[in-house]
Design a protein around this motif. Structure first.
Motif, short mmCIF file in Angstrom:
data_model
loop_
_atom_site.label_atom_id
_atom_site.label_comp_id
_atom_site.label_asym_id
_atom_site.label_seq_id
_atom_site.Cartn_x
_atom_site.Cartn_y
_atom_site.Cartn_z
N GLY A 94 -10.65 -3.67 -4.87
CA GLY A 94 -11.60 -3.18 -3.89
C GLY A 94 -12.70 -2.41 -4.59
O GLY A 94 -12.65 -2.22 -5.82
N ASN A 107 -2.60 -6.30 -5.86
CA ASN A 107 -3.68 -5.58 -5.19
C ASN A 107 -3.93 -4.24 -5.88
O ASN A 107 -2.99 -3.56 -6.32
CB ASN A 107 -3.32 -5.33 -3.72
CG ASN A 107 -4.45 -4.67 -2.96
OD1 ASN A 107 -5.60 -5.11 -3.05
ND2 ASN A 107 -4.15 -3.61 -2.24
N ASP A 108 -5.16 -3.88 -5.99
CA ASP A 108 -5.62 -2.54 -6.40
C ASP A 108 -5.45 -2.19 -7.88
O ASP A 108 -6.29 -1.51 -8.44
CB ASP A 108 -4.88 -1.41 -5.64
CG ASP A 108 -5.24 -1.34 -4.17
OD1 ASP A 108 -6.29 -1.89 -3.79
OD2 ASP A 108 -4.47 -0.72 -3.41
N LYS A 151 0.82 -1.20 0.00
CA LYS A 151 0.00 0.00 0.00
C LYS A 151 0.86 1.26 0.00
O LYS A 151 1.76 1.42 0.81
CB LYS A 151 -0.90 0.00 1.24
CG LYS A 151 -1.94 -1.08 1.26
CD LYS A 151 -2.89 -1.08 0.10
CE LYS A 151 -3.95 -0.01 0.17
NZ LYS A 151 -5.00 -0.21 -0.89
N ASP A 155 -11.37 0.40 -6.69
CA ASP A 155 -10.13 0.11 -7.41
C ASP A 155 -10.32 -0.18 -8.89
O ASP A 155 -9.36 -0.56 -9.57
CB ASP A 155 -9.41 -1.09 -6.76
CG ASP A 155 -9.03 -0.83 -5.32
OD1 ASP A 155 -8.75 0.34 -4.99
OD2 ASP A 155 -9.02 -1.78 -4.52
#
Ligand SMILES: Cc1ncc(COP(=O)(O)OP(=O)(O)O)c(N)n1
Ligand SMILES: Cc1ncsc1CCOP(=O)(O)O
Ligand SMILES: [Mg+2]
Length: 211
Positions: A88, A71-72, A43, A91
């Motif tokens: 998410g 991720n993302d 992150k 995202d």
């Protein structure tokens, strides 16, 4: 060995200050037991840091049959050569991710504790839906709390696999396995295990197997 019904889904710690050291820890952790997937979740890291981490870690995971999700960021998933992406609610669109990453890509979607979001994700072509947080977690500030019933409901109604996330440990995971979680996604239970990440994987595998 046949694959268990519920499998471990490992997520990286949010920052990897010692990438070569982490790659070794990851190899040891993956060699310790059954892990289905690895999510690169760095992150706030700049793109070049994420791409360097991906280049170091993807071969470690893929050599062991572990799929790697970014991720993302679907764009970085594509650039890095990941097997898929976890999105998410803010995202990006799973349909756009499918278009970018292709039919074989694994696309997962955060659905918090919402049946509606999960059905929407399923309709948008998600390969799994993720519910959580099931337990308090120090890894992420969470606002949604999920109960095992949502896993039970989802797995009775739909074929698409479901992932449980949020504060999951070897001690508290049995109700999630019994409720039908296909994957348990963890950070702390493995990376913060007092005897090290390999022991964390073994503990999670044992808890899943005896649930
Ligand atoms: C498997 C899995 N489930 C949920 C999340 C959370 O995604 P999101 O809500 O986008 O939060 P961040 O992880 O981006 O902080 C996840 N990453 N993985
Ligand atoms: C990324 C994420 N999304 C919901 S809870 C969570 C953190 C999971 O980490 P841990 O397994 O340490 O609670
Ligand atoms: Mg996200």
């Amino acid at each position: 060995m046949p694959e268990p019904d519920c499998r471990l889904y490992l997520i990286t710690p949010p920052a990897l200050p010692d990438l070569p050291g982490f790659a070794e820890d990851l190899a040891r952790a993956l060699d310790a037991g059954d892990v289905a997937a690895l999510q690169l979740r760095l992150k706030g890291a700049p793109d070049d840091v994420v791409l360097r981490a991906a280049a170091a870690l993807i071969p470690v995971a893929q050599a062991r049959g572990v799929v790697v999700l970014m991720n993302d960021r679907m764009d970085l998933a594509k650039k890095a050569g990941c097997d898929g992406v976890h999105l998410g609610q803010g995202d990006g669109d799973p349909v756009a991710a499918r278009k970018l990453l292709g039919a074989e890509a694994m696309i997962g979607v955060t659905c918090h504790a919402s049946r509606h979001l999960a059905m929407e994700a399923g309709e948008a072509g998600a390969d799994y839906v993720a519910f959580g947080a099931f337990f308090p977690t120090g890894t992420k500030e969470t606002v949604h709390q999920a109960e095992p019933e949502i896993l039970e409901w989802w797995s009775e109604m739909f074929e698409i696999p479901c992932v449980a996330i949020g504060g999951i440990t070897a001690a508290n995971c049995p109700p999630l396995v019994q409720a039908g979680a296909d994957f348990l996604a963890v950070v702390g239970a493995v990376w913060n295990h007092p005897e090290g990440p390999a022991a964390g994987v073994r503990a999670m595998n044992a808890a899943i197997a005896s649930a």
